[in-house]
Design a protein around this motif. Sequence first.
Motif, PDB file in Angstrom:
ATOM      1  N   SER A  30       0.629  -1.090  -0.476  1.00 25.79           N
ATOM      2  CA  SER A  30       0.115  -0.011   0.158  1.00 25.79           C
ATOM      3  C   SER A  30       0.517   1.236   0.235  1.00 25.79           C
ATOM      4  CB  SER A  30      -0.663   0.411   1.534  1.00 25.79           C
ATOM      5  OG  SER A  30       0.034   0.326   2.203  1.00 25.79           O
TER       6      SER A  30
ATOM      7  N   ASP B 261       1.648  -6.214   9.775  1.00 21.53           N
ATOM      8  CA  ASP B 261       2.729  -6.230  11.319  1.00 21.53           C
ATOM      9  C   ASP B 261       2.503  -7.007  12.310  1.00 21.53           C
ATOM     10  OD1 ASP B 261       3.964  -4.817   9.176  1.00 21.53           O
ATOM     11  OD2 ASP B 261       3.640  -2.946  10.296  1.00 21.53           O
TER      12      ASP B 261
ATOM     13  N   LYS C  38       8.971  -8.120   3.053  1.00 19.65           N
ATOM     14  CA  LYS C  38       9.226  -6.622   4.166  1.00 19.65           C
ATOM     15  C   LYS C  38      10.978  -6.522   4.440  1.00 19.65           C
ATOM     16  CE  LYS C  38       4.417  -6.515   4.919  1.00 19.65           C
ATOM     17  NZ  LYS C  38       4.057  -4.967   4.704  1.00 19.65           N
TER      18      LYS C  38
END
Length: 446
Positions: A178, A331, A358
């Motif tokens: 995003s 997260d 990530k």
Amino acid sequence: MSSSGVREALGRLALPPSTEAFGQMTLPGSKSISNRVLLLAALAQGQTRIRGLLDSDDTRVMLAALETLGLTLQRVSDTEVWVTGQAVFKNRQADLFLGNAGTAFRPLTAALALMGGDFRLSGVPRMHERPIGDLVDALQQLGAGIQYEGQTGYPPLKISPAQTTVNPFTRVKGSVSSQFLTALLMAAPLATARMGQPLVIEVEGDLISKPYILITLNLMAYFGVQVKREGWSRFTVPADAHYVSPGDIMVEGDASSASYFMALGAIGGGPVTVHGVGADSIQGDIAFAQTLEEMGAQVNWGAHSVSVSGPCVAKGARLRAFDKDFNLIPDAAMTAAALALYADGPCRLRNIGSWRVKETDRIHAMHTELAKLGAQVESGPDWLSVTPPATPDSWRAAEIETYDDHRMAMCFSLAAFGPVPVIILDPGCVSKTFPDYFNIYSKLVK
Ligand SMILES: O=C(O)C1=C[C@@H](OP(=O)(O)O)[C@@H](O)[C@H](O)C1
Ligand SMILES: C=C(OP(=O)(O)O)C(=O)O
């Protein structure tokens, strides 16, 4: 840090076997809000006083980049800075090192590409494996000049002056991160100022991690730019968009960092109270509290605090197992994966494909390290399933690798409530977002 900016993996932390957790803590500032506010303040007319700023690797690289770009920053303390904005930055040639901070790399790429100039943006080796092609494609549709220095689709990037004619429309894919849409939205006033007409951004396909877009829109509005949002697929930034300093802004505590302490309350009796986020938070990760409730914890909300209590897993109690889509809170989802060690049955995390790109491949890292402790783990492209150790004898003592991923170190600290010794390797990797993590942790666990 070494001269290349790469942090050396150092040390090991033996976690004291713990049975209880209770007390209060104050959260460091939100990473997502800190880095957004720094960039918005840098682009805004006027001076902004930012308090409660996160002081960690990710914000340090952003602050250093802004200084290199010619911004005037007055550091009042580690958590307070005054930023004097410049609609167009003074230095239009710069070589910027942005570590592994997605919230610095992606938004700065968009802002500098639309501002125009000669820039080079690089990071640690892992940052050069994290995709950015969808953002570059969207910026190129707007006339930006961006080249890949190495592999196509990945940093490092070279930015050259933008074409003067720009297109009032661009499309961006939302399925990888995003942060690409966030970056385009925050930089959009630079394009509308050149064109004198609105900019329409359309999202192609699914958009992941949606709550982070709401943080972006919320903060843009605070700096005077109202974006028209049509569902999650079309965003219009008005022709006259320009950022104006709100004067003063207080950064909320970090809701992802809160997840570890809320989890401690849920497995160590509690109550553990976190100060700095609460019912009024603009961060999606506070929804992790709902996962904890579903697992059997009790959650009490204040406007700016959350208290969590739960069973004592070290005394044999169990949390309720879950099967859940975690796309909205990628997260904090890692914290849920660690809590699966104490569940009363198999737990499944679904729709977490973004973990692959990530700080490390988090599906692989989580799979490997949970299995070391004795859990039965399975995983696929975008899911993880964890069956907790069946009995205390099924647990195995382990040295947990952290893969230079702050969240691996923080969420595996929760493994101290099992019946075996646990060692966290390279605990210093928490410096990405929470340098003081283990110090605060040690004060709350008994
Ligand atoms: O915009 C942000 O502040 C963030 C968005 C999320 O990334 P993705 O959109 O790549 O999932 C999140 O994981 C990251 O820690 C911070
Ligand atoms: C994904 C993360 O970071 P980044 O902002 O670098 O994407 C994270 O903090 O978990």
